[in-house]
Design a protein around this motif. Structure first.
Motif, PDB file in Angstrom:
ATOM      1  N   VAL A  90      60.603  54.260  52.872  1.00 47.14           N
ATOM      2  CA  VAL A  90      61.834  54.188  52.063  1.00 47.14           C
ATOM      3  C   VAL A  90      61.379  54.076  50.499  1.00 47.14           C
ATOM      4  CG1 VAL A  90      63.703  52.813  51.374  1.00 47.14           C
ATOM      5  CG2 VAL A  90      63.096  53.126  53.713  1.00 47.14           C
ATOM      6  N   MET A  91      61.792  55.057  49.742  1.00 48.75           N
ATOM      7  CA  MET A  91      61.460  55.308  48.469  1.00 48.75           C
ATOM      8  C   MET A  91      62.460  54.624  47.177  1.00 48.75           C
ATOM      9  SD  MET A  91      58.661  56.760  48.655  1.00 48.75           S
ATOM     10  CE  MET A  91      58.315  57.486  46.802  1.00 48.75           C
ATOM     11  N   ALA A  92      63.804  54.694  47.809  1.00 45.58           N
ATOM     12  CA  ALA A  92      64.845  53.955  46.881  1.00 45.58           C
ATOM     13  C   ALA A  92      66.029  53.539  47.790  1.00 45.58           C
ATOM     14  CB  ALA A  92      65.440  55.229  46.185  1.00 45.58           C
ATOM     15  N   ALA A  93      66.348  52.296  47.706  1.00 48.26           N
ATOM     16  CA  ALA A  93      67.449  51.875  48.413  1.00 48.26           C
ATOM     17  C   ALA A  93      68.420  51.091  47.100  1.00 48.26           C
ATOM     18  CB  ALA A  93      66.957  50.747  49.131  1.00 48.26           C
ATOM     19  N   ASP A  94      69.527  51.622  46.608  1.00 49.17           N
ATOM     20  CA  ASP A  94      70.269  51.227  45.765  1.00 49.17           C
ATOM     21  C   ASP A  94      71.751  51.209  46.396  1.00 49.17           C
ATOM     22  OD1 ASP A  94      71.795  50.802  43.556  1.00 49.17           O
ATOM     23  OD2 ASP A  94      71.241  52.744  42.457  1.00 49.17           O
ATOM     24  N   PRO A  95      72.070  49.975  46.826  1.00 54.06           N
ATOM     25  CA  PRO A  95      73.108  49.836  47.581  1.00 54.06           C
ATOM     26  C   PRO A  95      74.421  50.357  47.155  1.00 54.06           C
ATOM     27  CG  PRO A  95      72.050  47.697  47.640  1.00 54.06           C
ATOM     28  CD  PRO A  95      71.340  48.772  46.762  1.00 54.06           C
ATOM     29  N   GLY A  96      75.223  51.293  48.135  1.00 57.79           N
ATOM     30  CA  GLY A  96      76.366  52.010  47.836  1.00 57.79           C
ATOM     31  C   GLY A  96      76.194  53.044  47.179  1.00 57.79           C
ATOM     32  N   ARG A  97      74.891  53.487  46.415  1.00 60.50           N
ATOM     33  CA  ARG A  97      74.764  54.774  45.816  1.00 60.50           C
ATOM     34  C   ARG A  97      73.764  55.551  46.127  1.00 60.50           C
ATOM     35  NH1 ARG A  97      74.799  52.122  39.560  1.00 60.50           N
ATOM     36  NH2 ARG A  97      72.847  52.338  40.229  1.00 60.50           N
TER      37      ARG A  97
ATOM     38  N   LEU B  70      60.918  64.922  51.406  1.00 62.29           N
ATOM     39  CA  LEU B  70      61.350  63.657  50.934  1.00 62.29           C
ATOM     40  C   LEU B  70      63.031  64.067  50.899  1.00 62.29           C
ATOM     41  CD1 LEU B  70      61.090  60.780  49.000  1.00 62.29           C
ATOM     42  CD2 LEU B  70      61.581  62.486  47.066  1.00 62.29           C
ATOM     43  N   GLU B  71      63.985  63.079  51.472  1.00 65.40           N
ATOM     44  CA  GLU B  71      65.213  63.171  51.726  1.00 65.40           C
ATOM     45  C   GLU B  71      65.838  62.183  50.854  1.00 65.40           C
ATOM     46  OE1 GLU B  71      66.587  63.690  55.548  1.00 65.40           O
ATOM     47  OE2 GLU B  71      64.608  64.113  56.343  1.00 65.40           O
ATOM     48  N   GLU B  72      66.881  62.498  50.305  1.00 64.73           N
ATOM     49  CA  GLU B  72      67.737  61.676  49.285  1.00 64.73           C
ATOM     50  C   GLU B  72      69.232  61.739  49.805  1.00 64.73           C
ATOM     51  OE1 GLU B  72      68.122  60.661  44.865  1.00 64.73           O
ATOM     52  OE2 GLU B  72      68.860  62.730  45.467  1.00 64.73           O
ATOM     53  N   TRP B  73      69.890  60.539  49.877  1.00 66.02           N
ATOM     54  CA  TRP B  73      71.406  60.481  50.023  1.00 66.02           C
ATOM     55  C   TRP B  73      71.821  60.027  49.090  1.00 66.02           C
ATOM     56  CZ3 TRP B  73      73.544  61.604  55.200  1.00 66.02           C
ATOM     57  CH2 TRP B  73      72.662  61.954  56.205  1.00 66.02           C
ATOM     58  N   ARG B  74      72.812  60.630  48.194  1.00 71.08           N
ATOM     59  CA  ARG B  74      73.558  60.141  46.932  1.00 71.08           C
ATOM     60  C   ARG B  74      74.964  59.839  47.243  1.00 71.08           C
ATOM     61  NH1 ARG B  74      71.435  59.088  41.730  1.00 71.08           N
ATOM     62  NH2 ARG B  74      69.437  59.894  41.818  1.00 71.08           N
ATOM     63  N   LEU B  75      75.465  58.824  47.150  1.00 71.58           N
ATOM     64  CA  LEU B  75      76.880  58.521  47.385  1.00 71.58           C
ATOM     65  C   LEU B  75      77.558  58.202  46.192  1.00 71.58           C
ATOM     66  CD1 LEU B  75      75.675  55.681  50.170  1.00 71.58           C
ATOM     67  CD2 LEU B  75      76.377  58.384  50.542  1.00 71.58           C
ATOM     68  N   THR B  76      78.817  58.852  46.153  1.00 70.94           N
ATOM     69  CA  THR B  76      79.507  58.663  44.886  1.00 70.94           C
ATOM     70  C   THR B  76      81.027  58.458  45.414  1.00 70.94           C
ATOM     71  OG1 THR B  76      79.894  61.178  44.503  1.00 70.94           O
ATOM     72  CG2 THR B  76      78.242  59.707  43.355  1.00 70.94           C
TER      73      THR B  76
END
Length: 164
Positions: free
Chosen positions: A77-84, A102-108
């Motif tokens: 896990v490279m980034a864990a920014d809750p809710g985002r 590398l996979e990234e999920w961005r939540l807005t």
């Protein structure tokens, strides 16, 4: 046989030779979607059809993933920014051709729901890059179906919480 992949940083999301970006909409709030992605890793097979096993490793700092067809990944896990934001790098895989992933999920927030952006960043030899690019429509459908399924499950959870 599993093999080590090239370790990449978060900047690989922008610099990767192959960047596939997909969008989906969820009625659930970003915090609920994030919780399903990052905190309830073991539940991924219930909503993401390509995933047959998902489990956190190293006290949540890593993941083990198995896909339909027998492909396996060990991830960090490279980034864990809750809710985002939630991002992870594949460290080992038995998938042919891939050198880095590398996979990234961005939540807005989007109205009362969430706009989900999934970026799939990869590198490999030319045949791998071509095959991955050709797989774009299927990956997009997979994401939209997964988010729709997850959203349905989260709606059921919201309904139970409301006393239904």
């Amino acid at each position: 046989m599993a093999r080590r992949l090239r370790p990449v940083g978060l900047d690989f999301i922008e610099d990767a030779p192959v960047r596939l970006v997909f969008h989906a909409e969820a009625a659930a709030a970003p915090q609920a979607v994030y919780r399903a992605l990052a905190e309830e890793v073991g539940a991924w097979p219930r909503w993401f059809g390509a995933v047959t096993l998902a489990r956190p490793t190293r006290d949540g700092a890593g993941r083990e993933i198995r896909l339909v067809g027998g492909v396996r990944f060990r991830e960090t896990v490279m980034a864990a920014d809750p809710g985002r934001r939630y991002a992870y790098r594949a460290d080992e895989t038995n998938a042919p051709g891939v050198r880095a992933l590398l996979e990234e999920w961005r939540l807005t927030p989007a109205g009362s729901g969430t706009r989900v952006r999934w970026t799939f960043a990869a590198d490999g030899p030319a045949p791998f890059r071509l095959a991955l690019t050709a797989a774009r429509p299927g990956l997009g459908r997979s994401l939209r179906t997964a988010v729709r399924t997850l959203d349905g499950q989260l709606a059921v959870g919201r309904g139970h919480g409301a006393g239904r």
